[in-house]
Design a protein around this motif. Structure first.
Motif, PDB file in Angstrom:
ATOM      1  N   LYS A 214      94.481  78.584  -3.561  1.00  0.00           N
ATOM      2  CA  LYS A 214      95.442  78.704  -2.454  1.00  0.00           C
ATOM      3  C   LYS A 214      94.877  79.555  -1.327  1.00  0.00           C
ATOM      4  N   VAL A 215      93.647  79.214  -0.931  1.00  0.00           N
ATOM      5  CA  VAL A 215      92.939  79.926   0.137  1.00  0.00           C
ATOM      6  C   VAL A 215      92.286  78.906   1.059  1.00  0.00           C
ATOM      7  N   SER A 216      92.290  79.211   2.345  1.00  0.00           N
ATOM      8  CA  SER A 216      91.545  78.436   3.336  1.00  0.00           C
ATOM      9  C   SER A 216      90.504  79.345   3.976  1.00  0.00           C
ATOM     10  N   VAL A 217      89.391  78.741   4.384  1.00  0.00           N
ATOM     11  CA  VAL A 217      88.360  79.492   5.093  1.00  0.00           C
ATOM     12  C   VAL A 217      87.960  78.707   6.338  1.00  0.00           C
ATOM     13  N   ASN A 218      87.746  79.439   7.419  1.00  0.00           N
ATOM     14  CA  ASN A 218      87.194  78.867   8.637  1.00  0.00           C
ATOM     15  C   ASN A 218      85.906  79.621   8.921  1.00  0.00           C
ATOM     16  N   VAL A 219      84.812  78.873   9.068  1.00  0.00           N
ATOM     17  CA  VAL A 219      83.499  79.456   9.342  1.00  0.00           C
ATOM     18  C   VAL A 219      83.056  78.953  10.706  1.00  0.00           C
ATOM     19  N   ILE A 220      82.670  79.879  11.572  1.00  0.00           N
ATOM     20  CA  ILE A 220      82.188  79.528  12.903  1.00  0.00           C
ATOM     21  C   ILE A 220      80.735  79.977  13.013  1.00  0.00           C
ATOM     22  N   LYS A 221      79.852  79.034  13.296  1.00  0.00           N
ATOM     23  CA  LYS A 221      78.435  79.357  13.512  1.00  0.00           C
ATOM     24  C   LYS A 221      78.277  79.753  14.974  1.00  0.00           C
ATOM     25  N   MET A 222      78.009  81.025  15.189  1.00  0.00           N
ATOM     26  CA  MET A 222      77.913  81.571  16.539  1.00  0.00           C
ATOM     27  C   MET A 222      76.441  81.788  16.880  1.00  0.00           C
ATOM     28  N   SER A 223      75.747  80.696  17.131  1.00  0.00           N
ATOM     29  CA  SER A 223      74.300  80.750  17.345  1.00  0.00           C
ATOM     30  C   SER A 223      73.916  81.260  18.727  1.00  0.00           C
ATOM     31  N   LYS A 224      74.843  81.249  19.667  1.00  0.00           N
ATOM     32  CA  LYS A 224      74.500  81.668  21.023  1.00  0.00           C
ATOM     33  C   LYS A 224      74.887  83.117  21.305  1.00  0.00           C
TER      34      LYS A 224
ATOM     35  N   ASN B 237      82.082  74.539  13.729  1.00  0.00           N
ATOM     36  CA  ASN B 237      83.174  75.038  12.891  1.00  0.00           C
ATOM     37  C   ASN B 237      83.248  74.269  11.592  1.00  0.00           C
ATOM     38  N   LEU B 238      83.519  74.986  10.514  1.00  0.00           N
ATOM     39  CA  LEU B 238      83.759  74.381   9.213  1.00  0.00           C
ATOM     40  C   LEU B 238      85.051  75.000   8.684  1.00  0.00           C
ATOM     41  N   THR B 239      86.010  74.152   8.328  1.00  0.00           N
ATOM     42  CA  THR B 239      87.245  74.627   7.709  1.00  0.00           C
ATOM     43  C   THR B 239      87.365  73.952   6.358  1.00  0.00           C
ATOM     44  N   ALA B 240      87.647  74.766   5.335  1.00  0.00           N
ATOM     45  CA  ALA B 240      87.752  74.240   3.973  1.00  0.00           C
ATOM     46  C   ALA B 240      88.935  74.885   3.266  1.00  0.00           C
ATOM     47  N   ASP B 241      89.538  74.124   2.359  1.00  0.00           N
ATOM     48  CA  ASP B 241      90.673  74.585   1.574  1.00  0.00           C
ATOM     49  C   ASP B 241      90.321  74.575   0.100  1.00  0.00           C
TER      50      ASP B 241
END
Length: 178
Positions: free
Chosen positions: A140-150, A131-135
């Protein structure tokens, strides 16, 4: 496409729970920053531009899902005049082997474009997805990125959420902007 947008409204609580209270700074009591005055249509267009810039940062060949931003409420605010924008989408690389590079590029490129990474590491799921979460305080935006390799089809799952907007005087929130 309106059906997909409306269906994605159901995902809003999950997206907002994952991203609310991240590092975006503001004086709001609930930790959600004030994003400014805007119509929900204009704010939705702005969120699509933010998503497009993140897509370009990924920098590997692949395909993004065709999801549209949605509108949800601002906790503790008048639902007729205040709203937030959320935009869940995914990126599937042309080659599964490019998934690691896509995530590494985001980790490297986001800070160069005004984002502050506030969380990075495996989640608590059985798959231990990265998981990567950045602001982005300016946007005034946040993003959450989930690497779903499986997954059967390896991909990045991205969820963006804005701060709280207020509509211009005399207008109401459009829950399904075009």
């Amino acid at each position: 496409m309106k059906t997909r947008t409306r269906a994605s409204v159901l995902a809003a609580p999950l997206v907002l729970t994952a991203l609310t209270g991240c590092g975006m700074t503001d004086d709001e009591k609930d930790g959600v920053p004030f994003a400014g005055t805007s119509t929900s249509s204009d704010a939705s267009d702005a969120m699509e531009k933010v998503s497009s810039s993140i897509y370009r940062m990924i920098g590997v060949k692949g395909k993004a899902s065709d999801n549209f931003p949605g509108v949800t409420e601002c906790s503790g605010k008048d639902t007729k005049t205040h709203f937030r924008i959320f935009h869940p989408w995914s990126f599937t690389p042309a080659k599964a082997s490019d998934l690691d590079e896509a995530m590494e590029r985001l980790k490297r490129e986001l800070p160069k474009h005004g984002w502050k990474i506030v969380e990075y590491g495996p989640d608590t799921s059985r798959n231990k997805n990265l998981n990567l979460t950045a602001d982005n305080d300016k946007k005034k935006v946040s993003v959450n990125v989930i690497k779903m390799s499986k997954n059967d089809t390896p991909k990045l799952s991205l969820n963006l959420v804005s701060g709280c907007y207020k509509v211009p005087d005399g207008e109401k929130v459009d829950r399904y902007p075009s």
